[in-house]
Design a protein around this motif. Sequence first.
Motif, PDB file in Angstrom:
ATOM      1  N   ARG A 193       0.864  -1.194   0.000  1.00 37.13           N
ATOM      2  CA  ARG A 193       0.000   0.000   0.000  1.00 37.13           C
ATOM      3  C   ARG A 193       0.896   1.238   0.000  1.00 37.13           C
ATOM      4  NH1 ARG A 193      -5.703  -0.287   1.549  1.00 37.13           N
ATOM      5  NH2 ARG A 193      -6.629   1.525   0.524  1.00 37.13           N
ATOM      6  N   GLY A 194       0.876   1.990  -1.107  1.00 38.18           N
ATOM      7  CA  GLY A 194       1.810   3.108  -1.281  1.00 38.18           C
ATOM      8  C   GLY A 194       2.981   2.656  -2.126  1.00 38.18           C
ATOM      9  N   GLY A 195       2.664   1.944  -3.190  1.00 37.94           N
ATOM     10  CA  GLY A 195       3.679   1.222  -3.959  1.00 37.94           C
ATOM     11  C   GLY A 195       4.673   2.070  -4.717  1.00 37.94           C
ATOM     12  N   THR A 196       4.335   3.316  -5.056  1.00 36.03           N
ATOM     13  CA  THR A 196       5.271   4.120  -5.854  1.00 36.03           C
ATOM     14  C   THR A 196       6.237   4.923  -4.991  1.00 36.03           C
ATOM     15  OG1 THR A 196       3.673   5.943  -6.027  1.00 36.03           O
ATOM     16  CG2 THR A 196       3.687   4.316  -7.806  1.00 36.03           C
ATOM     17  N   SER A 197       6.150   4.794  -3.682  1.00 29.15           N
ATOM     18  CA  SER A 197       7.153   5.417  -2.818  1.00 29.15           C
ATOM     19  C   SER A 197       8.484   4.687  -2.998  1.00 29.15           C
ATOM     20  CB  SER A 197       6.717   5.340  -1.356  1.00 29.15           C
ATOM     21  OG  SER A 197       6.658   3.987  -0.926  1.00 29.15           O
ATOM     22  N   SER A 198       9.576   5.313  -2.562  1.00 29.11           N
ATOM     23  CA  SER A 198      10.888   4.680  -2.718  1.00 29.11           C
ATOM     24  C   SER A 198      10.953   3.355  -1.964  1.00 29.11           C
ATOM     25  CB  SER A 198      11.996   5.625  -2.234  1.00 29.11           C
ATOM     26  OG  SER A 198      11.831   5.958  -0.868  1.00 29.11           O
ATOM     27  N   VAL A 199      10.389   3.310  -0.761  1.00 30.01           N
ATOM     28  CA  VAL A 199      10.372   2.058  -0.004  1.00 30.01           C
ATOM     29  C   VAL A 199       9.466   1.040  -0.683  1.00 30.01           C
ATOM     30  CG1 VAL A 199       9.716   0.974   2.182  1.00 30.01           C
ATOM     31  CG2 VAL A 199      10.940   3.155   2.194  1.00 30.01           C
ATOM     32  N   GLY A 200       8.328   1.501  -1.206  1.00 29.31           N
ATOM     33  CA  GLY A 200       7.412   0.601  -1.884  1.00 29.31           C
ATOM     34  C   GLY A 200       8.034  -0.054  -3.093  1.00 29.31           C
ATOM     35  N   LEU A 201       8.779   0.705  -3.869  1.00 29.60           N
ATOM     36  CA  LEU A 201       9.432   0.156  -5.057  1.00 29.60           C
ATOM     37  C   LEU A 201      10.537  -0.815  -4.669  1.00 29.60           C
ATOM     38  CD1 LEU A 201       9.623   3.422  -7.208  1.00 29.60           C
ATOM     39  CD2 LEU A 201       8.119   1.454  -7.602  1.00 29.60           C
ATOM     40  N   ALA A 202      11.320  -0.454  -3.651  1.00 26.97           N
ATOM     41  CA  ALA A 202      12.375  -1.364  -3.185  1.00 26.97           C
ATOM     42  C   ALA A 202      11.767  -2.648  -2.641  1.00 26.97           C
ATOM     43  CB  ALA A 202      13.227  -0.684  -2.113  1.00 26.97           C
ATOM     44  N   ALA A 203      10.672  -2.512  -1.900  1.00 23.91           N
ATOM     45  CA  ALA A 203      10.013  -3.694  -1.336  1.00 23.91           C
ATOM     46  C   ALA A 203       9.494  -4.612  -2.435  1.00 23.91           C
ATOM     47  CB  ALA A 203       8.868  -3.261  -0.418  1.00 23.91           C
ATOM     48  N   LYS A 233      -2.528   7.027  -9.039  1.00 24.41           N
ATOM     49  CA  LYS A 233      -2.462   7.577 -10.385  1.00 24.41           C
ATOM     50  C   LYS A 233      -2.261   6.465 -11.405  1.00 24.41           C
ATOM     51  CE  LYS A 233      -0.517  11.948  -8.694  1.00 24.41           C
ATOM     52  NZ  LYS A 233       0.603  12.913  -8.796  1.00 24.41           N
ATOM     53  N   THR A 234      -3.172   6.390 -12.368  1.00 27.78           N
ATOM     54  CA  THR A 234      -3.086   5.321 -13.376  1.00 27.78           C
ATOM     55  C   THR A 234      -1.801   5.399 -14.194  1.00 27.78           C
ATOM     56  OG1 THR A 234      -4.356   6.699 -14.913  1.00 27.78           O
ATOM     57  CG2 THR A 234      -5.591   5.122 -13.571  1.00 27.78           C
ATOM     58  N   GLU A 235      -1.272   6.607 -14.378  1.00 25.10           N
ATOM     59  CA  GLU A 235      -0.066   6.753 -15.202  1.00 25.10           C
ATOM     60  C   GLU A 235       1.175   6.163 -14.535  1.00 25.10           C
ATOM     61  OE1 GLU A 235      -0.764  10.866 -13.235  1.00 25.10           O
ATOM     62  OE2 GLU A 235      -1.946   9.217 -14.087  1.00 25.10           O
ATOM     63  N   ARG A 236       1.073   5.783 -13.263  1.00 25.84           N
ATOM     64  CA  ARG A 236       2.227   5.205 -12.579  1.00 25.84           C
ATOM     65  C   ARG A 236       2.244   3.678 -12.635  1.00 25.84           C
ATOM     66  NH1 ARG A 236       3.012   9.015  -7.150  1.00 25.84           N
ATOM     67  NH2 ARG A 236       3.608  10.906  -8.282  1.00 25.84           N
ATOM     68  N   GLU A 237       1.259   3.100 -13.321  1.00 24.10           N
ATOM     69  CA  GLU A 237       1.224   1.641 -13.413  1.00 24.10           C
ATOM     70  C   GLU A 237       2.469   1.102 -14.106  1.00 24.10           C
ATOM     71  OE1 GLU A 237      -1.474  -2.050 -15.188  1.00 24.10           O
ATOM     72  OE2 GLU A 237      -2.352  -0.034 -15.028  1.00 24.10           O
ATOM     73  N   ALA A 238       2.918   1.773 -15.160  1.00 26.23           N
ATOM     74  CA  ALA A 238       4.095   1.307 -15.899  1.00 26.23           C
ATOM     75  C   ALA A 238       5.329   1.269 -15.004  1.00 26.23           C
ATOM     76  CB  ALA A 238       4.349   2.199 -17.114  1.00 26.23           C
ATOM     77  N   LEU A 239       5.464   2.270 -14.131  1.00 31.59           N
ATOM     78  CA  LEU A 239       6.588   2.302 -13.202  1.00 31.59           C
ATOM     79  C   LEU A 239       6.563   1.083 -12.290  1.00 31.59           C
ATOM     80  CD1 LEU A 239       8.951   3.762 -11.694  1.00 31.59           C
ATOM     81  CD2 LEU A 239       7.190   4.879 -10.302  1.00 31.59           C
ATOM     82  N   VAL A 242       6.185  -5.593 -10.315  1.00 28.97           N
ATOM     83  CA  VAL A 242       4.870  -5.767  -9.708  1.00 28.97           C
ATOM     84  C   VAL A 242       3.973  -6.579 -10.640  1.00 28.97           C
ATOM     85  CG1 VAL A 242       2.787  -4.553  -8.952  1.00 28.97           C
ATOM     86  CG2 VAL A 242       5.046  -3.699  -8.298  1.00 28.97           C
ATOM     87  N   ASP A 243       3.291  -7.578 -10.086  1.00 26.48           N
ATOM     88  CA  ASP A 243       2.438  -8.460 -10.879  1.00 26.48           C
ATOM     89  C   ASP A 243       1.041  -7.895 -11.092  1.00 26.48           C
ATOM     90  OD1 ASP A 243       4.229 -10.909 -11.012  1.00 26.48           O
ATOM     91  OD2 ASP A 243       4.071 -10.678  -8.830  1.00 26.48           O
ATOM     92  N   GLU A 244       0.573  -7.106 -10.124  1.00 28.21           N
ATOM     93  CA  GLU A 244      -0.807  -6.630 -10.156  1.00 28.21           C
ATOM     94  C   GLU A 244      -0.854  -5.216  -9.582  1.00 28.21           C
ATOM     95  OE1 GLU A 244      -4.637  -9.180  -9.151  1.00 28.21           O
ATOM     96  OE2 GLU A 244      -3.733  -8.437  -7.295  1.00 28.21           O
ATOM     97  N   VAL A 245      -1.568  -4.325 -10.263  1.00 28.73           N
ATOM     98  CA  VAL A 245      -1.657  -2.930  -9.838  1.00 28.73           C
ATOM     99  C   VAL A 245      -3.104  -2.589  -9.500  1.00 28.73           C
ATOM    100  CG1 VAL A 245      -1.318  -0.530 -10.516  1.00 28.73           C
ATOM    101  CG2 VAL A 245       0.340  -2.264 -11.224  1.00 28.73           C
ATOM    102  N   TRP A 246      -3.294  -1.956  -8.346  1.00 29.19           N
ATOM    103  CA  TRP A 246      -4.611  -1.502  -7.917  1.00 29.19           C
ATOM    104  C   TRP A 246      -4.591   0.024  -7.835  1.00 29.19           C
ATOM    105  CZ3 TRP A 246      -8.635  -4.893  -7.113  1.00 29.19           C
ATOM    106  CH2 TRP A 246      -8.299  -6.243  -7.037  1.00 29.19           C
ATOM    107  N   ILE A 247      -5.559   0.655  -8.456  1.00 31.16           N
ATOM    108  CA  ILE A 247      -5.692   2.109  -8.368  1.00 31.16           C
ATOM    109  C   ILE A 247      -6.416   2.430  -7.065  1.00 31.16           C
ATOM    110  CG2 ILE A 247      -6.502   4.207  -9.470  1.00 31.16           C
ATOM    111  CD1 ILE A 247      -4.293   2.627 -10.988  1.00 31.16           C
TER     112      ILE A 247
END
Length: 328
Positions: A155-165, A182-188, A194-199
Amino acid sequence: MSTMRAVVAHTAGSPDVLKVIQYPIPQPSSGQVRIKVKAFGLNRSEMFTRQGHSGSAVQFPRILGIEAVGIVDAAPGLEDKFPLGATVATAMGGMGRAFDGGYAEYTCVPAKQVQILKTKLPWDVLGALPEMLQTAWGSLIRTLTLRPKDRLLIRGGTSSVGLAAAAIAKKHGAFVASTTRKTEREALLRDFGVDEVWIDNGAISQQIAETSGQYFDKVLELVGTATLADSLRCVKKGGTVSMTGILGNVWHLENINPMELIPSESKLTAYSGGDEDFMRTPLKELLKMVEEGKLQVRVGRLFKMEDIAEAHRCMEESEVERKIVVIP
Protein backbone atom coordinates in the motif's frame (compact mmCIF):
# COMPACT_ATOMS: atom_id res chain seq x y z
CA MET A 1 39.72 23.65 8.51
CA SER A 2 37.50 23.91 11.59
CA THR A 3 34.12 24.50 9.96
CA MET A 4 31.96 22.72 7.39
CA ARG A 5 28.83 23.40 5.42
CA ALA A 6 25.76 22.03 7.13
CA VAL A 7 22.00 22.33 6.82
CA VAL A 8 20.73 23.70 10.13
CA ALA A 9 17.12 24.18 11.19
CA HIS A 10 16.96 26.74 14.00
CA THR A 11 13.24 26.26 14.42
CA ALA A 12 10.40 24.13 13.10
CA GLY A 13 8.54 25.33 10.04
CA SER A 14 8.39 25.35 6.25
CA PRO A 15 11.24 24.14 4.02
CA ASP A 16 12.69 27.65 4.19
CA VAL A 17 13.82 27.07 7.80
CA LEU A 18 16.57 24.83 6.39
CA LYS A 19 19.65 27.03 6.04
CA VAL A 20 23.08 26.08 4.71
CA ILE A 21 25.62 27.70 7.01
CA GLN A 22 29.20 27.29 8.21
CA TYR A 23 29.13 25.07 11.26
CA PRO A 24 31.83 23.58 13.52
CA ILE A 25 33.12 20.22 12.32
CA PRO A 26 32.05 17.68 14.98
CA GLN A 27 34.80 15.99 16.99
CA PRO A 28 34.37 12.23 17.51
CA SER A 29 34.48 10.94 21.05
CA SER A 30 35.43 7.42 22.11
CA GLY A 31 33.20 4.87 20.38
CA GLN A 32 32.26 7.22 17.54
CA VAL A 33 33.10 7.35 13.84
CA ARG A 34 33.32 10.62 11.96
CA ILE A 35 32.11 10.27 8.40
CA LYS A 36 32.93 12.60 5.54
CA VAL A 37 29.49 12.62 3.96
CA LYS A 38 29.34 11.96 0.22
CA ALA A 39 25.55 11.68 -0.13
CA PHE A 40 22.36 11.40 1.90
CA GLY A 41 18.80 10.50 1.07
CA LEU A 42 15.72 12.44 2.13
CA ASN A 43 13.10 10.76 4.29
CA ARG A 44 9.62 11.82 5.26
CA SER A 45 10.44 11.42 8.94
CA GLU A 46 12.86 14.33 8.46
CA MET A 47 10.04 16.35 6.96
CA PHE A 48 7.89 15.58 10.03
CA THR A 49 10.74 16.67 12.31
CA ARG A 50 11.24 19.86 10.33
CA GLN A 51 7.51 20.58 10.56
CA GLY A 52 7.68 20.27 14.36
CA HIS A 53 5.88 16.95 14.82
CA SER A 54 8.68 15.34 16.81
CA GLY A 55 7.88 17.37 19.90
CA SER A 56 10.36 17.38 22.77
CA ALA A 57 12.32 14.53 21.14
CA VAL A 58 14.09 17.13 18.98
CA GLN A 59 15.77 20.28 20.25
CA PHE A 60 16.50 23.07 17.78
CA PRO A 61 18.86 24.13 16.33
CA ARG A 62 19.41 20.75 14.76
CA ILE A 63 21.13 19.25 11.72
CA LEU A 64 18.53 16.84 10.34
CA GLY A 65 19.16 13.59 8.50
CA ILE A 66 18.59 10.00 9.65
CA GLU A 67 21.09 8.47 7.19
CA ALA A 68 24.30 9.15 5.29
CA VAL A 69 26.97 7.44 3.20
CA GLY A 70 30.58 8.49 2.90
CA ILE A 71 34.10 7.61 4.01
CA VAL A 72 35.64 7.19 7.44
CA ASP A 73 37.40 10.42 8.38
CA ALA A 74 38.23 9.60 12.02
CA ALA A 75 37.60 6.74 14.43
CA PRO A 76 39.65 7.26 17.59
CA GLY A 77 40.71 3.90 19.00
CA LEU A 78 38.72 2.03 16.36
CA GLU A 79 40.99 2.39 13.34
CA ASP A 80 41.41 -1.39 13.09
CA LYS A 81 37.67 -1.82 12.58
CA PHE A 82 37.05 1.43 10.70
CA PRO A 83 40.14 2.26 8.63
CA LEU A 84 40.43 5.79 7.32
CA GLY A 85 38.94 6.13 3.83
CA ALA A 86 36.68 3.07 4.11
CA THR A 87 33.26 3.41 2.48
CA VAL A 88 30.51 3.31 5.09
CA ALA A 89 26.79 3.79 5.61
CA THR A 90 24.90 4.80 8.74
CA ALA A 91 21.26 5.26 9.66
CA MET A 92 18.87 5.71 12.57
CA GLY A 93 20.01 5.54 16.20
CA GLY A 94 18.87 9.09 16.95
CA MET A 95 20.52 10.75 13.94
CA GLY A 96 18.95 14.11 13.16
CA ARG A 97 16.80 13.92 16.26
CA ALA A 98 18.72 13.17 19.47
CA PHE A 99 21.96 14.40 17.87
CA ASP A 100 23.03 16.10 14.65
CA GLY A 101 22.50 13.98 11.56
CA GLY A 102 23.59 13.56 7.98
CA TYR A 103 22.67 16.91 6.37
CA ALA A 104 26.29 18.08 6.54
CA GLU A 105 29.76 17.59 5.12
CA TYR A 106 30.73 15.61 8.25
CA THR A 107 28.73 13.69 10.84
CA CYS A 108 29.73 11.81 14.00
CA VAL A 109 27.78 8.68 14.88
CA PRO A 110 28.18 5.74 17.26
CA ALA A 111 30.30 2.99 15.75
CA LYS A 112 27.55 0.49 16.57
CA GLN A 113 25.44 1.93 13.75
CA VAL A 114 28.04 2.00 10.98
CA GLN A 115 28.33 -0.61 8.24
CA ILE A 116 31.48 -0.87 6.12
CA LEU A 117 30.65 -1.40 2.46
CA LYS A 118 32.59 -2.64 -0.54
CA THR A 119 30.83 -1.44 -3.65
CA LYS A 120 31.40 0.19 -7.00
CA LEU A 121 28.06 1.99 -6.95
CA PRO A 122 28.27 5.77 -7.44
CA TRP A 123 27.60 7.99 -4.43
CA ASP A 124 24.25 9.24 -5.70
CA VAL A 125 22.89 5.68 -5.95
CA LEU A 126 24.52 4.58 -2.71
CA GLY A 127 23.03 7.60 -0.94
CA ALA A 128 19.53 6.39 -1.78
CA LEU A 129 19.94 2.99 -0.18
CA PRO A 130 20.58 2.69 3.60
CA GLU A 131 17.25 3.73 5.10
CA MET A 132 15.21 2.63 2.08
CA LEU A 133 16.64 -0.90 2.02
CA GLN A 134 16.58 -1.39 5.78
CA THR A 135 12.92 -0.36 5.91
CA ALA A 136 11.87 -2.49 2.95
CA TRP A 137 13.89 -5.55 3.96
CA GLY A 138 13.07 -5.24 7.66
CA SER A 139 9.34 -4.89 7.05
CA LEU A 140 9.17 -7.82 4.64
CA ILE A 141 11.50 -10.26 6.30
CA ARG A 142 11.33 -9.42 9.99
CA THR A 143 7.76 -8.26 10.61
CA LEU A 144 5.87 -9.91 7.75
CA THR A 145 8.09 -13.03 7.60
CA LEU A 146 7.57 -13.07 3.84
CA ARG A 147 7.77 -16.49 2.25
CA PRO A 148 7.99 -17.66 -1.37
CA LYS A 149 4.55 -17.76 -3.05
CA ASP A 150 3.02 -15.40 -0.48
CA ARG A 151 0.55 -12.96 -1.96
CA LEU A 152 1.81 -9.51 -0.91
CA LEU A 153 0.03 -6.16 -1.25
CA ILE A 154 2.14 -2.99 -0.96
CA ARG A 155 0.00 0.00 0.00
CA GLY A 156 1.81 3.11 -1.28
CA GLY A 157 3.68 1.22 -3.96
CA THR A 158 5.27 4.12 -5.85
CA SER A 159 7.15 5.42 -2.82
CA SER A 160 10.89 4.68 -2.72
CA VAL A 161 10.37 2.06 0.00
CA GLY A 162 7.41 0.60 -1.88
CA LEU A 163 9.43 0.16 -5.06
CA ALA A 164 12.38 -1.36 -3.19
CA ALA A 165 10.01 -3.69 -1.34
CA ALA A 166 8.47 -4.83 -4.62
CA ALA A 167 11.87 -5.70 -6.05
CA ILE A 168 12.99 -7.51 -2.89
CA ALA A 169 9.71 -9.42 -2.60
CA LYS A 170 9.87 -10.57 -6.22
CA LYS A 171 13.41 -11.88 -5.66
CA HIS A 172 12.02 -13.66 -2.62
CA GLY A 173 9.49 -15.49 -4.79
CA ALA A 174 6.33 -13.67 -3.72
CA PHE A 175 3.38 -12.56 -5.83
CA VAL A 176 3.44 -8.77 -5.58
CA ALA A 177 0.56 -6.35 -5.93
CA SER A 178 0.95 -2.60 -5.37
CA THR A 179 -1.34 0.38 -5.09
CA THR A 180 -1.10 3.82 -6.65
CA ARG A 181 -3.54 6.71 -6.84
CA LYS A 182 -2.46 7.58 -10.38
CA THR A 183 -3.09 5.32 -13.38
CA GLU A 184 -0.07 6.75 -15.20
CA ARG A 185 2.23 5.20 -12.58
CA GLU A 186 1.22 1.64 -13.41
CA ALA A 187 4.10 1.31 -15.90
CA LEU A 188 6.59 2.30 -13.20
CA LEU A 189 5.28 -0.38 -10.87
CA ARG A 190 5.35 -3.02 -13.60
CA ASP A 191 8.94 -2.05 -14.34
CA PHE A 192 9.88 -2.94 -10.76
CA GLY A 193 8.34 -6.38 -11.10
CA VAL A 194 4.87 -5.77 -9.71
CA ASP A 195 2.44 -8.46 -10.88
CA GLU A 196 -0.81 -6.63 -10.16
CA VAL A 197 -1.66 -2.93 -9.84
CA TRP A 198 -4.61 -1.50 -7.92
CA ILE A 199 -5.69 2.11 -8.37
CA ASP A 200 -6.20 3.29 -4.81
CA ASN A 201 -9.55 4.95 -4.13
CA GLY A 202 -9.33 4.20 -0.41
CA ALA A 203 -11.37 1.01 -0.70
CA ILE A 204 -9.09 -1.68 -2.13
CA SER A 205 -10.85 -4.38 -0.09
CA GLN A 206 -14.12 -3.54 -1.83
CA GLN A 207 -12.41 -3.65 -5.23
CA ILE A 208 -11.05 -7.10 -4.40
CA ALA A 209 -14.48 -8.32 -3.29
CA GLU A 210 -16.09 -7.04 -6.50
CA THR A 211 -13.44 -8.47 -8.84
CA SER A 212 -10.99 -11.30 -8.20
CA GLY A 213 -11.97 -12.13 -4.63
CA GLN A 214 -8.34 -13.05 -4.05
CA TYR A 215 -7.18 -11.56 -0.78
CA PHE A 216 -3.59 -11.33 0.41
CA ASP A 217 -1.39 -13.19 2.85
CA LYS A 218 0.57 -10.07 3.78
CA VAL A 219 0.09 -6.31 3.42
CA LEU A 220 2.89 -3.75 3.72
CA GLU A 221 1.11 -0.57 4.83
CA LEU A 222 3.13 2.50 3.81
CA VAL A 223 0.29 5.04 3.54
CA GLY A 224 -0.48 4.70 7.23
CA THR A 225 -3.48 5.22 9.46
CA ALA A 226 -5.50 6.78 6.64
CA THR A 227 -5.83 3.41 4.89
CA LEU A 228 -4.98 0.97 7.69
CA ALA A 229 -8.55 -0.19 8.33
CA ASP A 230 -9.04 -0.96 4.64
CA SER A 231 -5.68 -2.76 4.43
CA LEU A 232 -6.70 -5.00 7.34
CA ARG A 233 -9.70 -6.08 5.27
CA CYS A 234 -7.43 -6.95 2.33
CA VAL A 235 -5.83 -9.94 4.05
CA LYS A 236 -7.06 -13.50 4.29
CA LYS A 237 -7.92 -15.00 7.66
CA GLY A 238 -4.62 -15.44 9.43
CA GLY A 239 -3.02 -12.76 7.27
CA THR A 240 -0.71 -10.02 8.57
CA VAL A 241 -0.51 -6.25 8.01
CA SER A 242 2.70 -4.38 8.84
CA MET A 243 2.20 -0.71 9.67
CA THR A 244 5.47 0.78 8.42
CA GLY A 245 4.93 4.20 6.80
CA ILE A 246 2.85 7.34 7.20
CA LEU A 247 2.79 8.67 3.65
CA GLY A 248 -0.78 9.84 4.25
CA ASN A 249 0.44 12.30 6.93
CA VAL A 250 -2.23 11.11 9.37
CA TRP A 251 -0.53 10.15 12.63
CA HIS A 252 -3.30 8.92 14.90
CA LEU A 253 -6.39 6.76 14.84
CA GLU A 254 -9.22 8.62 16.55
CA ASN A 255 -11.91 6.83 18.58
CA ILE A 256 -10.94 3.41 17.29
CA ASN A 257 -12.08 0.14 18.86
CA PRO A 258 -9.34 -2.43 18.15
CA MET A 259 -11.96 -5.20 18.20
CA GLU A 260 -13.64 -3.50 15.25
CA LEU A 261 -10.45 -2.37 13.52
CA ILE A 262 -8.72 -5.75 13.35
CA PRO A 263 -10.75 -8.52 11.68
CA SER A 264 -10.96 -11.81 13.55
CA GLU A 265 -7.90 -14.03 12.99
CA SER A 266 -5.96 -11.23 11.23
CA LYS A 267 -2.74 -9.84 12.66
CA LEU A 268 -1.45 -6.26 12.90
CA THR A 269 2.21 -5.54 13.51
CA ALA A 270 4.49 -2.52 13.05
CA TYR A 271 8.00 -1.77 11.86
CA SER A 272 9.81 1.42 12.84
CA GLY A 273 13.43 0.41 12.32
CA GLY A 274 16.19 1.41 14.73
CA ASP A 275 19.96 1.22 14.58
CA GLU A 276 19.89 -2.49 15.51
CA ASP A 277 17.52 -3.14 12.61
CA PHE A 278 19.83 -1.21 10.31
CA MET A 279 22.82 -3.29 11.38
CA ARG A 280 20.86 -6.53 10.83
CA THR A 281 20.02 -5.47 7.28
CA PRO A 282 22.25 -7.41 4.84
CA LEU A 283 23.36 -4.30 2.96
CA LYS A 284 26.35 -6.04 1.37
CA GLU A 285 24.12 -8.70 -0.18
CA LEU A 286 21.53 -6.17 -1.27
CA LEU A 287 24.17 -3.87 -2.80
CA LYS A 288 25.55 -6.81 -4.77
CA MET A 289 22.06 -7.43 -6.13
CA VAL A 290 21.85 -3.75 -7.15
CA GLU A 291 25.26 -3.95 -8.85
CA GLU A 292 24.23 -7.07 -10.77
CA GLY A 293 20.94 -5.52 -11.86
CA LYS A 294 18.91 -8.04 -9.86
CA LEU A 295 17.47 -5.34 -7.61
CA GLN A 296 16.36 -2.16 -9.33
CA VAL A 297 17.09 1.08 -7.51
CA ARG A 298 16.74 4.41 -9.25
CA VAL A 299 17.28 7.87 -7.87
CA GLY A 300 14.22 10.04 -8.31
CA ARG A 301 16.05 13.35 -8.29
CA LEU A 302 19.49 14.61 -7.28
CA PHE A 303 20.00 17.92 -5.46
CA LYS A 304 22.97 19.91 -4.22
CA MET A 305 23.06 20.85 -0.56
CA GLU A 306 22.39 24.50 -1.43
CA ASP A 307 19.02 23.44 -2.80
CA ILE A 308 17.88 21.56 0.31
CA ALA A 309 14.78 23.74 0.80
CA GLU A 310 13.60 22.97 -2.73
CA ALA A 311 14.35 19.27 -2.18
CA HIS A 312 12.17 19.28 0.94
CA ARG A 313 9.41 21.11 -0.90
CA CYS A 314 9.44 18.45 -3.63
CA MET A 315 9.25 15.71 -1.00
CA GLU A 316 6.46 17.46 0.89
CA GLU A 317 4.38 17.89 -2.25
CA SER A 318 5.18 14.37 -3.55
CA GLU A 319 6.49 15.77 -6.82
CA VAL A 320 9.25 13.18 -7.20
CA GLU A 321 8.82 9.45 -7.67
CA ARG A 322 11.49 7.31 -6.06
CA LYS A 323 14.18 8.54 -3.69
CA ILE A 324 15.51 12.10 -3.45
CA VAL A 325 19.28 12.24 -2.86
CA VAL A 326 21.44 15.20 -1.88
CA ILE A 327 25.16 15.60 -2.58
CA PRO A 328 27.02 17.93 -0.15
